[in-house]
Design an enzyme around this catalytic site. Structure first.
Site, PDB file in Angstrom:
ATOM      1  N   HIS A  64      -0.854 207.637  78.270  1.00 23.07           N
ATOM      2  CA  HIS A  64      -2.292 207.890  78.240  1.00 23.07           C
ATOM      3  C   HIS A  64      -2.856 208.267  79.606  1.00 23.07           C
ATOM      4  O   HIS A  64      -2.322 207.868  80.632  1.00 23.07           O
ATOM      5  CB  HIS A  64      -3.031 206.636  77.759  1.00 23.07           C
ATOM      6  CG  HIS A  64      -2.596 206.151  76.428  1.00 23.07           C
ATOM      7  ND1 HIS A  64      -2.559 204.824  76.102  1.00 23.07           N
ATOM      8  CD2 HIS A  64      -2.155 206.811  75.326  1.00 23.07           C
ATOM      9  CE1 HIS A  64      -2.134 204.682  74.862  1.00 23.07           C
ATOM     10  NE2 HIS A  64      -1.878 205.880  74.371  1.00 23.07           N
ATOM     11  N   LYS A  73      -5.126 202.653  88.364  1.00 24.62           N
ATOM     12  CA  LYS A  73      -4.833 201.426  87.622  1.00 24.62           C
ATOM     13  C   LYS A  73      -3.918 200.530  88.445  1.00 24.62           C
ATOM     14  O   LYS A  73      -3.021 201.011  89.139  1.00 24.62           O
ATOM     15  CB  LYS A  73      -4.127 201.734  86.299  1.00 24.62           C
ATOM     16  CG  LYS A  73      -4.981 202.466  85.298  1.00 24.62           C
ATOM     17  CD  LYS A  73      -4.198 202.747  84.030  1.00 24.62           C
ATOM     18  CE  LYS A  73      -5.021 203.539  83.037  1.00 24.62           C
ATOM     19  NZ  LYS A  73      -4.249 203.909  81.850  1.00 24.62           N
ATOM     20  N   TYR A 133      -4.502 194.922  83.276  1.00 23.63           N
ATOM     21  CA  TYR A 133      -4.676 195.979  84.271  1.00 23.63           C
ATOM     22  C   TYR A 133      -6.125 196.140  84.671  1.00 23.63           C
ATOM     23  O   TYR A 133      -7.041 195.882  83.904  1.00 23.63           O
ATOM     24  CB  TYR A 133      -4.076 197.302  83.807  1.00 23.63           C
ATOM     25  CG  TYR A 133      -4.568 197.866  82.504  1.00 23.63           C
ATOM     26  CD1 TYR A 133      -5.451 198.937  82.485  1.00 23.63           C
ATOM     27  CD2 TYR A 133      -4.110 197.362  81.292  1.00 23.63           C
ATOM     28  CE1 TYR A 133      -5.873 199.485  81.295  1.00 23.63           C
ATOM     29  CE2 TYR A 133      -4.531 197.907  80.090  1.00 23.63           C
ATOM     30  CZ  TYR A 133      -5.422 198.962  80.100  1.00 23.63           C
ATOM     31  OH  TYR A 133      -5.849 199.497  78.916  1.00 23.63           O
ATOM     32  N   ASP A 172      -0.280 208.042  69.329  1.00 27.12           N
ATOM     33  CA  ASP A 172       0.795 208.193  70.306  1.00 27.12           C
ATOM     34  C   ASP A 172       1.986 208.962  69.758  1.00 27.12           C
ATOM     35  O   ASP A 172       2.825 209.431  70.516  1.00 27.12           O
ATOM     36  CB  ASP A 172       1.233 206.822  70.832  1.00 27.12           C
ATOM     37  CG  ASP A 172       0.177 206.191  71.723  1.00 27.12           C
ATOM     38  OD1 ASP A 172      -0.696 206.928  72.227  1.00 27.12           O
ATOM     39  OD2 ASP A 172       0.216 204.966  71.915  1.00 27.12           O
TER      40      ASP A 172
END
Length: 190
Positions: A64, A73, A133, A172
């Site tokens: 992603h 991130k 995250y 996905d």
């Protein structure tokens, strides 16, 4: 500094981070994030959102990225073990389309810093994993992009063990490969 050990990766901008863990018979303590330590290490970003997910073995989330609102991130595992991957999508990068993977677990307590303009995903290797995250921009649901996890042009060597069933979200399974992404990106730029 001294509270974290930062290791650069073969792809510029990616960092593996090991916090100092203070342990004794009671358990352990560690700082998972300290702005000053990260800034001294060359990671000078401001996080605005924290996320957490739980997944079972074989779950593959990704790859992603945010298209118009890219995010840096800082990822880590709270419980279990995952193989975490970043793919370079930076325009003009000498490592465009290259990937780097790192094993993150509750045992090794490593973290992985992934800058803007990288695709990101992970595969759960343990029976159960909790993944956390931090992000430098807010999630915009209509801005999400992705790459198919098994694109042969990228060639990610996912550590899928014999008998492991991969579990992916429907979206996905439908992403395209890096070639289609590059063509769309170039067309949008012209």
């Amino acid at each position: 500094m001294g509270k974290i050990k930062v290791t650069t990766c073969e792809i510029e901008g990616l960092y593996e981070i090991e916090p100092t863990v203070f342990g004794d018979a009671r358990g352990y303590f560690m700082e998972t994030y300290n702005y000053q330590d990260f800034k001294e290490a060359g990671i000078d970003v401001q996080f605005v959102q924290d996320n957490q997910s739980a997944s079972k073995k074989g779950v593959l989330r990704g790859l992603h990225f945010q298209i118009n609102y890219p995010q840096d991130k800082l990822v880590r595992v709270l419980r279990g073990e995952v193989f975490d991957v970043a793919v370079d999508l930076r325009k003009g990068s000498k490592t465009y389309g290259k990937w780097h993977g790192v094993l993150l677990s509750e045992e090794n307590k490593k973290q992985f810093f992934i800058p803007k303009d990288f695709a990101h995903g992970f595969l759960v290797l343990s029976d159960y994993a909790e993944f956390a995250y931090k992000c430098t921009d807010f999630y915009h649901p209509n801005d999400e992009g992705g790459l198919i996890y098994n694109d042969p042009e990228i060639g990610i060597d996912w550590p899928v063990t014999e008998g492991m069933e991969l579990l992916l979200a429907p979206k996905d399974r439908q992403w395209e490969g890096i070639r289609a992404f590059t063509e769309k990106y170039r067309n949008a730029e012209s």
